[in-house]
Scaffold this motif. Structure first.
Motif, mmCIF file in Angstrom:
data_model
loop_
_atom_site.group_PDB
_atom_site.id
_atom_site.type_symbol
_atom_site.label_atom_id
_atom_site.label_comp_id
_atom_site.label_asym_id
_atom_site.label_seq_id
_atom_site.Cartn_x
_atom_site.Cartn_y
_atom_site.Cartn_z
ATOM 1 N N PHE A 124 0.849 -1.193 0.000
ATOM 2 C CA PHE A 124 0.000 0.000 0.000
ATOM 3 C C PHE A 124 0.886 1.246 0.000
ATOM 4 O O PHE A 124 2.088 1.157 0.267
ATOM 5 C CB PHE A 124 -0.981 -0.002 1.183
ATOM 6 N N LEU A 125 0.284 2.370 -0.324
ATOM 7 C CA LEU A 125 1.063 3.612 -0.446
ATOM 8 C C LEU A 125 1.566 4.067 0.916
ATOM 9 O O LEU A 125 0.862 3.976 1.915
ATOM 10 C CB LEU A 125 0.215 4.714 -1.075
ATOM 11 N N ARG A 126 2.771 4.561 0.919
ATOM 12 C CA ARG A 126 3.389 5.044 2.151
ATOM 13 C C ARG A 126 4.017 6.410 1.899
ATOM 14 O O ARG A 126 4.233 6.796 0.760
ATOM 15 C CB ARG A 126 4.485 4.070 2.599
ATOM 16 N N HIS A 127 4.357 7.079 2.973
ATOM 17 C CA HIS A 127 5.091 8.346 2.906
ATOM 18 C C HIS A 127 4.418 9.333 1.951
ATOM 19 O O HIS A 127 3.215 9.434 1.932
ATOM 20 C CB HIS A 127 6.560 8.073 2.560
ATOM 21 N N ASP A 128 5.206 10.037 1.122
ATOM 22 C CA ASP A 128 4.658 11.114 0.289
ATOM 23 C C ASP A 128 3.636 10.645 -0.733
ATOM 24 O O ASP A 128 2.771 11.396 -1.149
ATOM 25 C CB ASP A 128 5.784 11.827 -0.470
ATOM 26 N N GLU A 129 3.765 9.396 -1.171
ATOM 27 C CA GLU A 129 2.829 8.895 -2.182
ATOM 28 C C GLU A 129 1.394 8.938 -1.688
ATOM 29 O O GLU A 129 0.467 9.107 -2.469
ATOM 30 C CB GLU A 129 3.145 7.426 -2.496
#
Ligand SMILES: [Fe+2]
Length: 348
Positions: free
Chosen positions: A51-56
């Motif tokens: 799954f998307l993490r950080h800035d994404e």
């Protein structure tokens, strides 16, 4: 529980899905559809997903919301409201995760809750009433169709069971007395080693987020599962209300809600039907007579008659827009991390 970042991405993916359907366009991120599909990915596996993490993640949330703003005229009012309600419901789930986290992870400012819980029970005379949503605002499919229900007279507590009352049950050996528990409840209690509600300490405190506080006797007991609620009711010579009894009793109360909106980080004194804590009922989750899934069966129909118990009301962690007297929540009878307590009923 799901990772918090999964919940956030899922909120956006759900919006992406419904807005693209309504507006007749493509998904913004087709590649994320499976990752964020709650049915394709059981909770136990979500920690391992890409799954998307950080800035994404904020970039994706913003892109979806931008597209929603542009396509908004094509989105029906029902779907728009459903997306808001869905997001708010996940906000509560995320607070459950934060409460479950180890001390030091999340440190909200807790607001004190002065006041007292109204004592005793009241009588509701035998009556026929209309159960379910009247159709004048947003409601989920499982709140419909509204239908007539015949109820014999019953007594119901004026407030959910308090910490003070539940502490008496614990002190009276409630967790050690087999005769108070159902077979399933006792087996669960034994295998999990339960001796008191989740977050209560052996020293008589209670953990709320990152700190341990003295138990406040006027607040509703929370973080007990259906089985613990059932055992307490038997100990008191009472029972749990059916969901129809709960909704019938709530009709007599004014619509004053408890502490909703998530910002107090805890309940107020036991009392209101809607607000402060969810309440377990004796009813197994099922469709009302004449139920029709709308707009998709995976919201509620797939959970019918599978051992889930209905919870009514709303908790301090519920957004006010979601809270209503006909709202039906449901969960597994052994679930303790939700913000749930209960009130008792009796035959007159
Ligand atoms: Fe969801």
């Amino acid at each position: 529980m799901s990772p918090l970042a999964w919940d956030l991405g899922h909120i956006a993916a759900f919006e992406d899905l419904w807005v693209s359907r309504e507006a007749g366009g493509e998904l913004l991120r087709e590649d994320l559809a499976t990752v964020y599909d709650a049915f394709e990915t059981p909770r136990a596996d979500r920690g391992d997903l890409r799954f998307l993490r950080h800035d994404e993640l904020p970039d994706y949330l913003e892109a979806v919301r931008d597209r929603t703003r542009r396509a908004f005229d094509d989105v029906s009012p029902f779907i728009a409201e459903m997306l808001i309600q869905h997001e708010h419901q996940h906000n509560e789930t995320m607070l459950q995760t934060l409460q479950l986290a180890e001390p030091g992870v999340y440190s909200p400012e807790l607001r004190p809750a002065p006041g007292t819980a109204p004592p005793g029970a009241r009588l509701v005379e035998a009556d026929s009433f209309e159960l379910g949503d009247a159709g004048d605002g947003f409601a989920y499919d499982n709140e419909r169709p509204r239908h007539s229900v015949e109820l014999p007279a019953f007594r119901i507590d004026r407030a959910p069971v308090t910490n003070g009352a539940f502490a008496e049950f614990v002190a009276d050996g409630g967790y050690a007395r087999r005769e108070l528990w159902s077979g399933e409840g006792w087996a669960q209690r034994e295998s999990e080693g339960w001796e008191r509600p989740l977050y209560w300490t052996a020293e008589g405190g209670v953990r709320r987020f990152d700190r341990v506080l003295a138990l406040e006797p006027e607040l509703p007991v929370m973080h007990v599962c259906f089985y613990e609620a059932e055992a307490f009711a038997r100990w008191r010579g009472a029972r749990l209300p059916s969901e129809a009894e709960w909704e019938r009793a709530a009709l007599d109360e004014d619509d004053a809600h408890g502490r909703l909106e998530q910002l107090d980080f805890g309940p107020g004194p036991a009392g209101p039907f809607v607000g402060d804590c969810w309440e377990w009922t004796a009813t197994e989750f099922d469709g009302y007579p004449g139920f029709r899934p709308h707009p998709y069966p995976e919201y509620s129909q797939v959970f019918f008659r599978s051992g889930f118990r209905v919870l009514r009301g709303a908790s301090w962690a519920t957004r006010a827009r979601v809270a209503r007297r006909t709202f039906r929540n449901w969960d597994r009878p052994q679930r303790r991390q939700i913000f749930a307590g209960f009130r008792c009923a009796e035959d007159p």
